[in-house]
Design a protein around this motif. Structure first.
Motif, PDB file in Angstrom:
ATOM      1  N   GLU A  75     -51.151 -50.024 -23.453  1.00 34.64           N
ATOM      2  CA  GLU A  75     -51.489 -50.077 -22.037  1.00 34.64           C
ATOM      3  C   GLU A  75     -52.861 -49.438 -21.839  1.00 34.64           C
ATOM      4  N   GLN A  76     -53.634 -50.021 -20.943  1.00 34.08           N
ATOM      5  CA  GLN A  76     -54.961 -49.488 -20.641  1.00 34.08           C
ATOM      6  C   GLN A  76     -55.149 -49.436 -19.136  1.00 34.08           C
ATOM      7  N   LYS A  77     -56.149 -48.673 -18.712  1.00 38.69           N
ATOM      8  CA  LYS A  77     -56.441 -48.586 -17.283  1.00 38.69           C
ATOM      9  C   LYS A  77     -57.592 -49.519 -16.920  1.00 38.69           C
ATOM     10  N   ALA A  78     -57.414 -50.229 -15.817  1.00 40.16           N
ATOM     11  CA  ALA A  78     -58.487 -51.073 -15.296  1.00 40.16           C
ATOM     12  C   ALA A  78     -59.499 -50.191 -14.569  1.00 40.16           C
ATOM     13  N   ALA A  79     -60.610 -50.795 -14.179  1.00 39.80           N
ATOM     14  CA  ALA A  79     -61.670 -50.037 -13.500  1.00 39.80           C
ATOM     15  C   ALA A  79     -61.165 -49.388 -12.215  1.00 39.80           C
TER      16      ALA A  79
ATOM     17  N   GLY B 193     -58.194 -48.229 -11.786  1.00 39.54           N
ATOM     18  CA  GLY B 193     -57.136 -47.269 -12.083  1.00 39.54           C
ATOM     19  C   GLY B 193     -55.768 -47.886 -12.290  1.00 39.54           C
ATOM     20  N   SER B 194     -55.621 -49.165 -12.008  1.00 48.30           N
ATOM     21  CA  SER B 194     -54.331 -49.826 -12.222  1.00 48.30           C
ATOM     22  C   SER B 194     -54.084 -50.008 -13.718  1.00 48.30           C
TER      23      SER B 194
ATOM     24  N   TYR C 293     -55.835 -59.072 -15.015  1.00 47.58           N
ATOM     25  CA  TYR C 293     -56.660 -58.162 -15.808  1.00 47.58           C
ATOM     26  C   TYR C 293     -56.815 -58.620 -17.257  1.00 47.58           C
ATOM     27  N   ILE C 294     -56.421 -59.845 -17.566  1.00 48.97           N
ATOM     28  CA  ILE C 294     -56.340 -60.308 -18.959  1.00 48.97           C
ATOM     29  C   ILE C 294     -57.658 -60.087 -19.717  1.00 48.97           C
TER      30      ILE C 294
ATOM     31  N   TYR D  94     -65.381 -62.634  -7.387  1.00 46.09           N
ATOM     32  CA  TYR D  94     -66.441 -61.628  -7.553  1.00 46.09           C
ATOM     33  C   TYR D  94     -65.905 -60.232  -7.232  1.00 46.09           C
ATOM     34  N   ASP D  95     -65.095 -60.146  -6.178  1.00 44.31           N
ATOM     35  CA  ASP D  95     -64.498 -58.849  -5.824  1.00 44.31           C
ATOM     36  C   ASP D  95     -63.619 -58.326  -6.946  1.00 44.31           C
ATOM     37  N   GLU D  96     -62.763 -59.194  -7.474  1.00 44.57           N
ATOM     38  CA  GLU D  96     -61.754 -58.737  -8.425  1.00 44.57           C
ATOM     39  C   GLU D  96     -62.308 -58.547  -9.830  1.00 44.57           C
ATOM     40  N   ARG D  97     -63.395 -59.225 -10.154  1.00 46.80           N
ATOM     41  CA  ARG D  97     -64.022 -58.920 -11.442  1.00 46.80           C
ATOM     42  C   ARG D  97     -64.497 -57.465 -11.447  1.00 46.80           C
ATOM     43  N   GLY D  98     -65.107 -57.049 -10.352  1.00 45.55           N
ATOM     44  CA  GLY D  98     -65.527 -55.649 -10.243  1.00 45.55           C
ATOM     45  C   GLY D  98     -64.345 -54.704 -10.207  1.00 45.55           C
ATOM     46  N   GLN D  99     -63.273 -55.139  -9.567  1.00 45.83           N
ATOM     47  CA  GLN D  99     -62.081 -54.295  -9.449  1.00 45.83           C
ATOM     48  C   GLN D  99     -61.476 -53.988 -10.815  1.00 45.83           C
ATOM     49  N   TYR D 100     -61.377 -55.010 -11.661  1.00 45.00           N
ATOM     50  CA  TYR D 100     -60.698 -54.819 -12.946  1.00 45.00           C
ATOM     51  C   TYR D 100     -61.630 -54.439 -14.089  1.00 45.00           C
TER      52      TYR D 100
END
Length: 551
Positions: free
Chosen positions: A34-38, A40-41, A93-94, A136-142
């Motif tokens: 398991e890893q953390k996304a940008a 924090g998820s 987040y793949i 574009y929003d979610e690329r930055g999010q993850y």
């Protein structure tokens, strides 16, 4: 039988336990973590290559292989869309490639649908556009770099939403978005984002003007404004027909009407949704916006010109032109506006840096620099943000007013502030030397010209020529009443020396024409004069030079 059954049951249990232990020992660790996304998820099922497959690893891998293969083949079929939707829904987040491919997919779908023109499905177009923005929003999010992708999103947002039915309603939201980008990116703001920003600012002010029209057309407001206009004519008393008592009476009526308009404005804002929503986007706000855009555009033009990037110069000049046309064009700014409205505001608070900047900026653009508040406003700006450009600007205004002492003071400040730019120090030193000469301080003027050469030897031709001019112009001051026809020509001999250092042949020839004649030298030979001999120059010039004769 019971003993036999018990034995067999125990045997089977032991055998199963042993088999389970054997299988467990043989099963390798799949290495997924398991890893953390940008944001924090948690990303699940992550392998060493950085792909995170979620909980259904095999199914996700299969879907991703199918999706990526189709994207590489530019196959934008419904099956490809379905595969993307599965991945986007279950494992957003793949990998960043999901967003690279996803943006490519939806931009291709959007392009294909838009080309249908009149037959295009507008709802489908909006769906595709929204998906591009969301990706574009979610690329930055993850995957991080959210600010970068927000700025990239800005390049598409205005283009997508400007013709939608709810665009005007959402103007404040879009303004906040693009202002945030411009505040953050500053001089690095993309020109397309700044273009969108200018358009939104202009549209917001139009919405404000429409909202204000509703207020101004209200009968109660109109009645109070009529009272103010009538009062003004009495107070001005141009024809002198009103008594002091009448002027006092109408002054009170005006004050009461202004107070009532303020109350009406508050009530109108409370009851009128548009007035409440757009009231802050007024003329003062618009002036601030113009300055903000012009500052970024101006800096980018300077950078592009220095780098000789013609296309960038063209792009940012276009932005400035847009600001001039669509923002400044809505502001009725002239010299009277600057001197009266802005001047009155500045007079009430001389420390108001924002108003001071407006007075300076607009005065320069509208060529109103002779206004009563320009120099004072410029000095306030300089105090807050000391720059050599402002010091030179202020010095220039004092020159126009023939206040040479103040002009000298500000030139000296400019030289000091140019400490990192010797070339500018040299150029400004020549300006200062000219001011000293204007005051008749020729010795100081010469010293300043020599300092210019110390700052930057490239200016030596101009500096030596200037000193030569000082010497040439000193005849009346130093030698006109002299009875020595050779000595009185010393200033021209010294001037020739300076012109020679400057390599200025035309001025050397002019100086030669003023040299002593052969007969003068012969007549005064008893004083030790002789061609080629040393002669003291005297007066403020001092030093010595070689005696030469007129050609």
């Amino acid at each position: 039988m019971n003993r036999l059954a018990t034995f067999l049951l125990g045997f089977l249990l032991i055998a199963n336990f042993a088999q389970a232990q054997e299988e467990g020992a043989a099963a390798p660790d799949n290495g997924l973590t398991e890893q953390k996304a940008a944001d924090g998820s948690v990303k699940k099922g992550c392998d060493a290559r950085g792909y995170c497959w979620g909980e259904s690893v095999e199914e996700t891998k299969s879907k991703y292989t199918f999706f990526s293969d189709n994207m590489k083949a530019k196959n934008y079929s419904q099956e490809t869309i379905d595969a993307f939707n599965y991945l986007y829904t279950n494992t957003p987040y793949i990998h960043k490639n999901l967003y690279i491919y996803g943006l490519k997919l939806y931009k291709a779908l959007l392009s294909a649908e838009s080309k249908k023109k009149d037959a295009a499905d507008k709802d489908l177009i909006v769906k595709y556009e929204d998906m591009v923005l969301k990706l574009y929003d979610e690329r930055g999010q993850y995957f991080g770099q959210a600010e970068k992708w927000e700025s990239t999103k800005g390049k598409y947002l205005y283009r997508y939403v400007k013709d939608r039915p709810d665009f005007d309603e959402r103007l404040p939201e879009y303004y906040t978005f693009y202002r945030g980008i411009a505040d953050r990116d500053g001089v690095k703001t993309d020109d397309s984002n700044m273009s969108a920003y200018v358009a939104i600012v202009a549209k917001l002010h139009i919405s404000y003007k429409k909202a204000v029209q509703g207020f101004n057309k209200d009968p109660k407001t109109k009645a109070q404004k009529t009272v103010i206009l009538t009062a003004n004519s009495v107070i001005e008393n141009k024809d002198g027909k009103y008594t002091d008592a009448q002027i006092k009476e109408y002054s009170a009526k005006k004050a009461a009407a202004e107070k009532e308009i303020e109350n009406l404005s508050t009530a109108f804002e409370t009851n009128d949704a548009n007035f409440k929503k757009y009231k802050s986007y007024n003329e003062d706000w618009l002036m601030d916006e113009y300055d903000f855009v012009s500052d970024i555009a101006g800096k980018n033009i300077e950078i592009a010109e220095a780098a000789k990037k013609a296309n960038d110069v063209k792009s940012w000049n276009r932005i400035q032109t847009m600001a001039d046309k669509y923002i400044m064009g809505m502001l009725d700014i002239d010299c009277d506006f600057i001197n009266n409205k802005l001047g009155a505001k500045f007079k009430a608070d001389p420390t108001d840096i924002a108003t001071a900047k407006k007075i300076v900026g607009y005065s320069i653009r509208k060529k109103c620099m002779d206004g009563p508040y320009f120099i004072q406003a410029a000095e306030v700006v300089f105090t807050a943000e000391p720059t050599p450009a402002y010091a030179n600007l202020i010095s220039g205004q004092y020159i126009k007013k023939n206040d040479t002492d103040k002009a000298i003071e500000w030139k000296e400040k400019a030289i000091e502030l140019y400490s990192e730019d010797p070339t500018k120090q040299a150029e400004t030193s020549i300006d200062l030397a000219k001011l000293y000469n204007k005051k008749g301080l020729k010795s100081q003027a010469r010293s300043q010209a020599y300092k210019a050469i110390e700052f930057d030897s490239e200016i030596s031709k101009e500096a030596y020529t200037f000193i030569g001019d000082l010497y040439m112009g000193s005849y009346k001051q130093c030698f006109e009443s002299s009875e020595d026809n050779v000595q009185e020509r010393g200033c021209y001999l010294a001037a020739y020396d300076m012109y020679k250092k400057a390599g200025n042949s035309s001025k050397m020839a002019s100086a030669q024409k003023q040299f002593p004649s052969k007969s003068d030298i012969f007549t005064l030979a008893a004083k030790g004069y002789g061609e080629g001999k040393s002669i003291k120059v005297g007066c403020w010039i001092g030093g010595s030079t070689t005696l030469r004769v007129r050609p």
